[in-house]
Design a protein around this motif. Structure first.
Motif, PDB file in Angstrom:
ATOM      1  N   LEU A  13      37.354  30.631  30.734  1.00 21.56           N
ATOM      2  CA  LEU A  13      36.665  30.000  31.858  1.00 21.56           C
ATOM      3  C   LEU A  13      35.758  28.870  31.372  1.00 21.56           C
ATOM      4  O   LEU A  13      35.654  27.825  32.015  1.00 21.56           O
ATOM      5  CB  LEU A  13      35.842  31.047  32.611  1.00 21.56           C
ATOM      6  CG  LEU A  13      35.057  30.552  33.831  1.00 21.56           C
ATOM      7  CD1 LEU A  13      36.007  30.099  34.925  1.00 21.56           C
ATOM      8  CD2 LEU A  13      34.141  31.667  34.361  1.00 21.56           C
ATOM      9  N   GLY A  60      37.349  25.550  32.596  1.00 23.92           N
ATOM     10  CA  GLY A  60      36.596  25.205  33.800  1.00 23.92           C
ATOM     11  C   GLY A  60      35.209  24.673  33.541  1.00 23.92           C
ATOM     12  O   GLY A  60      34.533  24.222  34.473  1.00 23.92           O
ATOM     13  N   LEU A 106      39.972  39.004  44.579  1.00 24.03           N
ATOM     14  CA  LEU A 106      40.778  37.964  43.934  1.00 24.03           C
ATOM     15  C   LEU A 106      41.072  36.819  44.889  1.00 24.03           C
ATOM     16  O   LEU A 106      41.053  35.645  44.507  1.00 24.03           O
ATOM     17  CB  LEU A 106      42.092  38.558  43.419  1.00 24.03           C
ATOM     18  CG  LEU A 106      42.047  39.330  42.101  1.00 24.03           C
ATOM     19  CD1 LEU A 106      43.384  39.995  41.834  1.00 24.03           C
ATOM     20  CD2 LEU A 106      41.699  38.397  40.955  1.00 24.03           C
ATOM     21  N   GLY A 163      35.781  33.068  43.744  1.00 27.08           N
ATOM     22  CA  GLY A 163      36.039  31.838  43.010  1.00 27.08           C
ATOM     23  C   GLY A 163      36.788  32.129  41.723  1.00 27.08           C
ATOM     24  O   GLY A 163      37.139  33.274  41.415  1.00 27.08           O
ATOM     25  N   TRP A 164      37.010  31.062  40.933  1.00 29.51           N
ATOM     26  CA  TRP A 164      37.774  31.236  39.709  1.00 29.51           C
ATOM     27  C   TRP A 164      37.052  32.105  38.700  1.00 29.51           C
ATOM     28  O   TRP A 164      37.675  32.821  37.917  1.00 29.51           O
ATOM     29  CB  TRP A 164      38.108  29.875  39.107  1.00 29.51           C
ATOM     30  CG  TRP A 164      39.293  29.246  39.768  1.00 29.51           C
ATOM     31  CD1 TRP A 164      39.310  28.190  40.623  1.00 29.51           C
ATOM     32  CD2 TRP A 164      40.647  29.692  39.652  1.00 29.51           C
ATOM     33  NE1 TRP A 164      40.599  27.931  41.048  1.00 29.51           N
ATOM     34  CE2 TRP A 164      41.435  28.834  40.463  1.00 29.51           C
ATOM     35  CE3 TRP A 164      41.283  30.710  38.948  1.00 29.51           C
ATOM     36  CZ2 TRP A 164      42.809  28.980  40.581  1.00 29.51           C
ATOM     37  CZ3 TRP A 164      42.662  30.856  39.057  1.00 29.51           C
ATOM     38  CH2 TRP A 164      43.401  29.992  39.873  1.00 29.51           C
ATOM     39  N   ALA A 165      35.735  32.053  38.687  1.00 25.56           N
ATOM     40  CA  ALA A 165      34.975  32.903  37.768  1.00 25.56           C
ATOM     41  C   ALA A 165      35.227  34.378  38.077  1.00 25.56           C
ATOM     42  O   ALA A 165      35.472  35.192  37.179  1.00 25.56           O
ATOM     43  CB  ALA A 165      33.490  32.578  37.856  1.00 25.56           C
ATOM     44  N   THR A 166      35.177  34.723  39.355  1.00 26.24           N
ATOM     45  CA  THR A 166      35.430  36.107  39.762  1.00 26.24           C
ATOM     46  C   THR A 166      36.861  36.516  39.453  1.00 26.24           C
ATOM     47  O   THR A 166      37.120  37.620  38.950  1.00 26.24           O
ATOM     48  CB  THR A 166      35.159  36.281  41.266  1.00 26.24           C
ATOM     49  OG1 THR A 166      33.799  35.947  41.542  1.00 26.24           O
ATOM     50  CG2 THR A 166      35.428  37.707  41.705  1.00 26.24           C
ATOM     51  N   ARG A 167      37.807  35.625  39.727  1.00 28.39           N
ATOM     52  CA  ARG A 167      39.212  35.941  39.489  1.00 28.39           C
ATOM     53  C   ARG A 167      39.503  36.185  38.016  1.00 28.39           C
ATOM     54  O   ARG A 167      40.181  37.155  37.652  1.00 28.39           O
ATOM     55  CB  ARG A 167      40.090  34.809  40.017  1.00 28.39           C
ATOM     56  CG  ARG A 167      40.064  34.659  41.533  1.00 28.39           C
ATOM     57  CD  ARG A 167      40.729  33.374  41.979  1.00 28.39           C
ATOM     58  NE  ARG A 167      40.639  33.207  43.428  1.00 28.39           N
ATOM     59  CZ  ARG A 167      40.965  32.083  44.053  1.00 28.39           C
ATOM     60  NH1 ARG A 167      41.398  31.025  43.363  1.00 28.39           N
ATOM     61  NH2 ARG A 167      40.856  32.012  45.375  1.00 28.39           N
ATOM     62  N   ILE A 168      39.006  35.319  37.167  1.00 29.95           N
ATOM     63  CA  ILE A 168      39.255  35.492  35.730  1.00 29.95           C
ATOM     64  C   ILE A 168      38.574  36.746  35.213  1.00 29.95           C
ATOM     65  O   ILE A 168      39.121  37.468  34.375  1.00 29.95           O
ATOM     66  CB  ILE A 168      38.786  34.245  34.956  1.00 29.95           C
ATOM     67  CG1 ILE A 168      39.675  33.044  35.315  1.00 29.95           C
ATOM     68  CG2 ILE A 168      38.809  34.493  33.447  1.00 29.95           C
ATOM     69  CD1 ILE A 168      39.296  31.759  34.632  1.00 29.95           C
TER      70      ILE A 168
END
Length: 274
Positions: free
Chosen positions: A115, A119, A174, A178-183
């Motif tokens: 991340l 990101g 998921l 956001g992407w942080a949570t997803r990863i």
């Protein structure tokens, strides 16, 4: 499962015993730090930015940060995680339980750096042992789907329904997160995906079978075998561990009695009934 069994034969003696108790002890240390030295907590998080600046201890210290604020419900939850962790350790063995937990921790660290590099986000707030504990619960639900627990200490419910519920909650997170949570979710749960799908370890144990296996192990320990004796023998072909380093032996949960089979006959034999 062959590669795990090979690793266990080579490195099993290095496995950490009673890992669930150690995990709870680390959380207790984390709560003490939060209470006695709250300013120190900011130096413990999994922060790729600070790790790359030399604070390498964060690669380890983040695991002692408790996933919940301390209250009565948290104490009950942690005791529940300790119970299921101890059950999984007794079922799989210390080595394979170690592999499962530590792979979840390693994947979480890799996810944090992924991340950060892709990101540009230092998501230290998102990466904790919460989802690692969740992966342990999902493993328990997949291993003991029909075991009943008391929801709110009153309502009996099978573990598989709780597993499905939490799995649905993770899917919602998921999609909506956001992407942080997803990863963070994907990285922490990779151990569950790999262990139960790529290794095809979908065999479901039941308490009766575990008791039978443990009782058999205790009886075996009473007899100290000499150099010419063996500990494992297939009930079909008669092969033992001396017939090949790649042989794997397992007990059948559907046979009535202490019957052990090699990997070639575990799923093809006729189940024995008394």
């Amino acid at each position: 499962m062959n590669f795990l069994n090979k690793w266990e034969r080579k490195y099993g003696r290095y496995a950490i015993r009673n890992l669930p108790a150690i995990m709870i002890a680390l959380y207790v240390a984390g709560y003490l730090i939060e209470y006695l030295m709250p300013s120190l907590v900011s130096y413990l998080y999994l922060s790729p930015t600070m790790i790359l600046k030399g604070q390498v201890w964060r690669l380890i210290t983040w695991v002692i940060i408790p996933p919940y604020s301390l209250d009565v419900f948290t104490i009950i939850t942690l005791y529940f995680y300790f119970s299921i962790g101890r059950t999984l350790e007794q079922t799989w063995g210390s080595f394979q339980f170690n592999v499962y937990i530590f792979s979840g921790i390693i994947f979480t660290i890799l996810g944090a750096f992924l991340l950060y590099f892709i990101g540009g986000i230092d998501g230290f707030y998102y990466f904790s042992t919460y989802y690692v504990c969740m992966s342990m619960f999902l493993a328990f639900a997949a291993t003991y789907p029909d075991m009943q627990v008391l929801l709110m200490f009153i309502i009996p419910i099978k573990v598989k329904w709780l597993g499905i519920f939490y799995g649905a909650m993770l899917l919602i997170s998921l999609v909506q997160g956001g992407w942080a949570t997803r990863i963070a979710i994907i990285a922490s749960l990779l151990n569950f995906v790999i262990y139960f799908f790529m290794t095809r370890n979908l065999h479901r144990y039941n308490p009766h079978e575990i008791h039978r296996r443990n009782d058999f192990k205790r009886k075996v320990k009473k007899v100290q075998p000499g150099k010419g004796d063996t500990r494992h023998k297939c009930a079909i072909c008669g092969r033992t561990e001396k017939d090949g380093d790649d042989l794997v032996f397992r007990y059948c949960s559907r046979c009535e009695g202490n019957y052990e089979y090699c990997q070639d006959h575990l799923f093809t034999h006729e189940h024995k009934r008394r």
